[in-house]
Write a protein that holds these residues in place. Structure first.
Motif, PDB file in Angstrom:
ATOM      1  N   ASP A  84     124.615-107.901  44.225  1.00  0.00           N
ATOM      2  CA  ASP A  84     125.927-108.239  44.760  1.00  0.00           C
ATOM      3  C   ASP A  84     126.463-109.498  44.079  1.00  0.00           C
ATOM      4  O   ASP A  84     125.726-110.466  43.881  1.00  0.00           O
ATOM      5  N   GLY A  85     127.731-109.467  43.696  1.00  0.00           N
ATOM      6  CA  GLY A  85     128.335-110.623  43.033  1.00  0.00           C
ATOM      7  C   GLY A  85     128.002-110.747  41.566  1.00  0.00           C
ATOM      8  O   GLY A  85     128.406-111.726  40.924  1.00  0.00           O
ATOM      9  N   GLU A  86     127.278-109.774  41.004  1.00  0.00           N
ATOM     10  CA  GLU A  86     126.856-109.866  39.612  1.00  0.00           C
ATOM     11  C   GLU A  86     127.299-108.664  38.777  1.00  0.00           C
ATOM     12  O   GLU A  86     126.628-108.271  37.820  1.00  0.00           O
ATOM     13  N   VAL A  87     128.437-108.090  39.131  1.00  0.00           N
ATOM     14  CA  VAL A  87     128.964-106.974  38.352  1.00  0.00           C
ATOM     15  C   VAL A  87     129.687-107.526  37.123  1.00  0.00           C
ATOM     16  O   VAL A  87     130.598-108.352  37.250  1.00  0.00           O
ATOM     17  N   TYR A  88     129.261-107.090  35.964  1.00  0.00           N
ATOM     18  CA  TYR A  88     129.903-107.488  34.712  1.00  0.00           C
ATOM     19  C   TYR A  88     130.159-106.248  33.863  1.00  0.00           C
ATOM     20  O   TYR A  88     129.427-105.250  33.972  1.00  0.00           O
ATOM     21  N   VAL A  89     131.157-106.309  33.029  1.00  0.00           N
ATOM     22  CA  VAL A  89     131.432-105.210  32.105  1.00  0.00           C
ATOM     23  C   VAL A  89     130.564-105.426  30.873  1.00  0.00           C
ATOM     24  O   VAL A  89     130.925-106.150  29.950  1.00  0.00           O
ATOM     25  N   ASP A  90     129.395-104.821  30.896  1.00  0.00           N
ATOM     26  CA  ASP A  90     128.465-104.958  29.780  1.00  0.00           C
ATOM     27  C   ASP A  90     127.943-103.579  29.389  1.00  0.00           C
ATOM     28  O   ASP A  90     128.249-102.564  30.029  1.00  0.00           O
ATOM     29  N   LYS A  91     127.179-103.528  28.336  1.00  0.00           N
ATOM     30  CA  LYS A  91     126.700-102.255  27.797  1.00  0.00           C
ATOM     31  C   LYS A  91     125.854-101.484  28.810  1.00  0.00           C
ATOM     32  O   LYS A  91     126.080-100.290  29.043  1.00  0.00           O
ATOM     33  N   ALA A  92     124.893-102.164  29.426  1.00  0.00           N
ATOM     34  CA  ALA A  92     123.969-101.483  30.328  1.00  0.00           C
ATOM     35  C   ALA A  92     124.687-100.889  31.539  1.00  0.00           C
ATOM     36  O   ALA A  92     124.437 -99.737  31.927  1.00  0.00           O
ATOM     37  N   THR A  93     125.580-101.665  32.139  1.00  0.00           N
ATOM     38  CA  THR A  93     126.256-101.176  33.339  1.00  0.00           C
ATOM     39  C   THR A  93     127.277-100.102  33.003  1.00  0.00           C
ATOM     40  O   THR A  93     127.441 -99.131  33.757  1.00  0.00           O
ATOM     41  N   THR A  94     127.960-100.238  31.870  1.00  0.00           N
ATOM     42  CA  THR A  94     128.898 -99.199  31.451  1.00  0.00           C
ATOM     43  C   THR A  94     128.167 -97.879  31.236  1.00  0.00           C
ATOM     44  O   THR A  94     128.632 -96.812  31.672  1.00  0.00           O
ATOM     45  N   GLU A  95     127.027 -97.929  30.583  1.00  0.00           N
ATOM     46  CA  GLU A  95     126.257 -96.704  30.344  1.00  0.00           C
ATOM     47  C   GLU A  95     125.730 -96.120  31.645  1.00  0.00           C
ATOM     48  O   GLU A  95     125.663 -94.893  31.804  1.00  0.00           O
ATOM     49  N   ALA A  96     125.375 -96.982  32.595  1.00  0.00           N
ATOM     50  CA  ALA A  96     124.923 -96.494  33.903  1.00  0.00           C
ATOM     51  C   ALA A  96     126.041 -95.738  34.613  1.00  0.00           C
ATOM     52  O   ALA A  96     125.806 -94.704  35.255  1.00  0.00           O
ATOM     53  N   VAL A  97     127.274 -96.227  34.487  1.00  0.00           N
ATOM     54  CA  VAL A  97     128.420 -95.549  35.097  1.00  0.00           C
ATOM     55  C   VAL A  97     128.694 -94.223  34.391  1.00  0.00           C
ATOM     56  O   VAL A  97     128.973 -93.206  35.041  1.00  0.00           O
ATOM     57  N   VAL A  98     128.597 -94.199  33.075  1.00  0.00           N
ATOM     58  CA  VAL A  98     128.784 -92.954  32.325  1.00  0.00           C
ATOM     59  C   VAL A  98     127.787 -91.904  32.794  1.00  0.00           C
ATOM     60  O   VAL A  98     128.147 -90.751  33.095  1.00  0.00           O
ATOM     61  N   ARG A  99     126.526 -92.289  32.881  1.00  0.00           N
ATOM     62  CA  ARG A  99     125.485 -91.337  33.303  1.00  0.00           C
ATOM     63  C   ARG A  99     125.714 -90.872  34.737  1.00  0.00           C
ATOM     64  O   ARG A  99     125.528 -89.696  35.063  1.00  0.00           O
ATOM     65  N   CYS A 100     126.101 -91.792  35.597  1.00  0.00           N
ATOM     66  CA  CYS A 100     126.339 -91.469  37.007  1.00  0.00           C
ATOM     67  C   CYS A 100     127.442 -90.422  37.143  1.00  0.00           C
ATOM     68  O   CYS A 100     127.290 -89.445  37.887  1.00  0.00           O
ATOM     69  N   ILE A 101     128.547 -90.617  36.456  1.00  0.00           N
ATOM     70  CA  ILE A 101     129.659 -89.664  36.544  1.00  0.00           C
ATOM     71  C   ILE A 101     129.253 -88.313  35.972  1.00  0.00           C
ATOM     72  O   ILE A 101     129.569 -87.259  36.542  1.00  0.00           O
ATOM     73  N   ARG A 102     128.552 -88.312  34.866  1.00  0.00           N
ATOM     74  CA  ARG A 102     128.139 -87.054  34.234  1.00  0.00           C
ATOM     75  C   ARG A 102     127.197 -86.240  35.121  1.00  0.00           C
ATOM     76  O   ARG A 102     127.220 -85.003  35.096  1.00  0.00           O
ATOM     77  N   ARG A 103     126.366 -86.931  35.897  1.00  0.00           N
ATOM     78  CA  ARG A 103     125.342 -86.231  36.681  1.00  0.00           C
ATOM     79  C   ARG A 103     125.917 -85.451  37.857  1.00  0.00           C
ATOM     80  O   ARG A 103     125.306 -84.481  38.316  1.00  0.00           O
ATOM     81  N   PHE A 104     127.050 -85.885  38.390  1.00  0.00           N
ATOM     82  CA  PHE A 104     127.568 -85.263  39.607  1.00  0.00           C
ATOM     83  C   PHE A 104     128.470 -84.080  39.273  1.00  0.00           C
ATOM     84  O   PHE A 104     129.337 -84.166  38.405  1.00  0.00           O
ATOM     85  N   GLY A 105     128.275 -82.984  39.994  1.00  0.00           N
ATOM     86  CA  GLY A 105     129.098 -81.796  39.769  1.00  0.00           C
ATOM     87  C   GLY A 105     128.376 -80.749  38.947  1.00  0.00           C
ATOM     88  O   GLY A 105     127.169 -80.829  38.712  1.00  0.00           O
ATOM     89  N   GLU A 106     129.110 -79.769  38.487  1.00  0.00           N
ATOM     90  CA  GLU A 106     128.528 -78.694  37.696  1.00  0.00           C
ATOM     91  C   GLU A 106     128.177 -79.186  36.296  1.00  0.00           C
ATOM     92  O   GLU A 106     128.858 -80.040  35.738  1.00  0.00           O
TER      93      GLU A 106
END
Length: 233
Positions: A84-106
């Motif tokens: 909490d309080g440590e969200v930054y726009v960096d490589k690791a977190t951006t890639e985590a968001v990419v993977r998260c979105i890709r995983r959900f759905g068909e």
């Protein structure tokens, strides 16, 4: 009706319920799959000494509350585990968001709709979460980006949920969905986040003395329902 896959991404464990919970409940009523994501684990927003000494205890509690809130409408929940309080726009977190979105759905299609907050916000975690989602969008269809998670062959629809920030660009609603019929269900979802709505937020606002006691859940429910009823008005 065709079942849709709806992904809601917030910075904190309660952001989805408070911001888009009513619409999510309506999606579930029509048979859509709904998945809530919190970028952080919510491990800093509190004042109990127990949590100050052991933030993991708070993170564990916030996880259980978020699971309970999502369960109220038959949705699912996950956290990306950022402190909490440590969200930054960096490589690791951006890639985590990419993977998260890709995983959900068909497979190959991902979610049909992704709902999240605008970059205009008082809270850095909120602003950066929005930017992370925006930065992930095009990359979802790029095979060599996060190649360990299959890329999407189409782009989901991305939409902001309501806010009342007026600086830079005021919110403009392109779609308005009445949630009167599910306001009680949204209230139930938000009340599940007791450590937030009955403890931390009132403490931070200096209104802790106005919160009904835990022994009076009816009064607590009424307090949250009244507050939610004013959102967007």
């Amino acid at each position: 009706m065709t079942k849709r896959h709806i992904l809601c991404i917030g910075a904190h464990p309660d952001d989805n319920e408070i911001s888009i919970g009513g619409t999510a409940a309506l999606f579930r009523q029509r048979g859509d799959e709904v998945h809530f994501v919190s970028v952080t684990n919510g491990d800093k927003g509190h004042f109990y000494q127990e949590y100050i000494k052991h933030p993991t205890f708070l993170a564990e509690r916030r996880l259980k509350e978020a699971q309970q809130g999502a369960r109220a409408i038959g949705a699912t929940y996950e956290t990306l585990g950022v402190h909490d309080g440590e969200v930054y726009v960096d490589k690791a977190t951006t890639e985590a968001v990419v993977r998260c979105i890709r995983r959900f759905g068909e497979a190959g299609k991902g979610p049909d709709l992704v709902l999240f907050n605008r970059p205009q916000d008082y809270h850095r975690d909120h602003r950066y979460t929005s930017q992370l989602v925006l930065d992930a969008t095009y990359m979802l269809t790029v095979p060599m980006m996060c190649s360990d998670t299959p890329h999407l062959d189409r782009m989901p629809v991305f939409a902001y949920w309501y806010d009342d920030f007026s600086e830079v660009t005021p919110f403009r609603a392109d779609v308005v969905i009445p949630i009167d019929s599910v306001l009680d269900k949204k209230t139930e979802m938000v009340c599940a986040h007791a450590s937030q709505v009955f403890e931390w937020l009132p403490y931070n606002a200096g209104t802790l003395d106005k919160v009904p006691p835990k022994s009076d859940p009816t009064a607590r429910f009424a307090m949250i329902k009244e507050a939610l009823g004013k959102r967007g008005k």
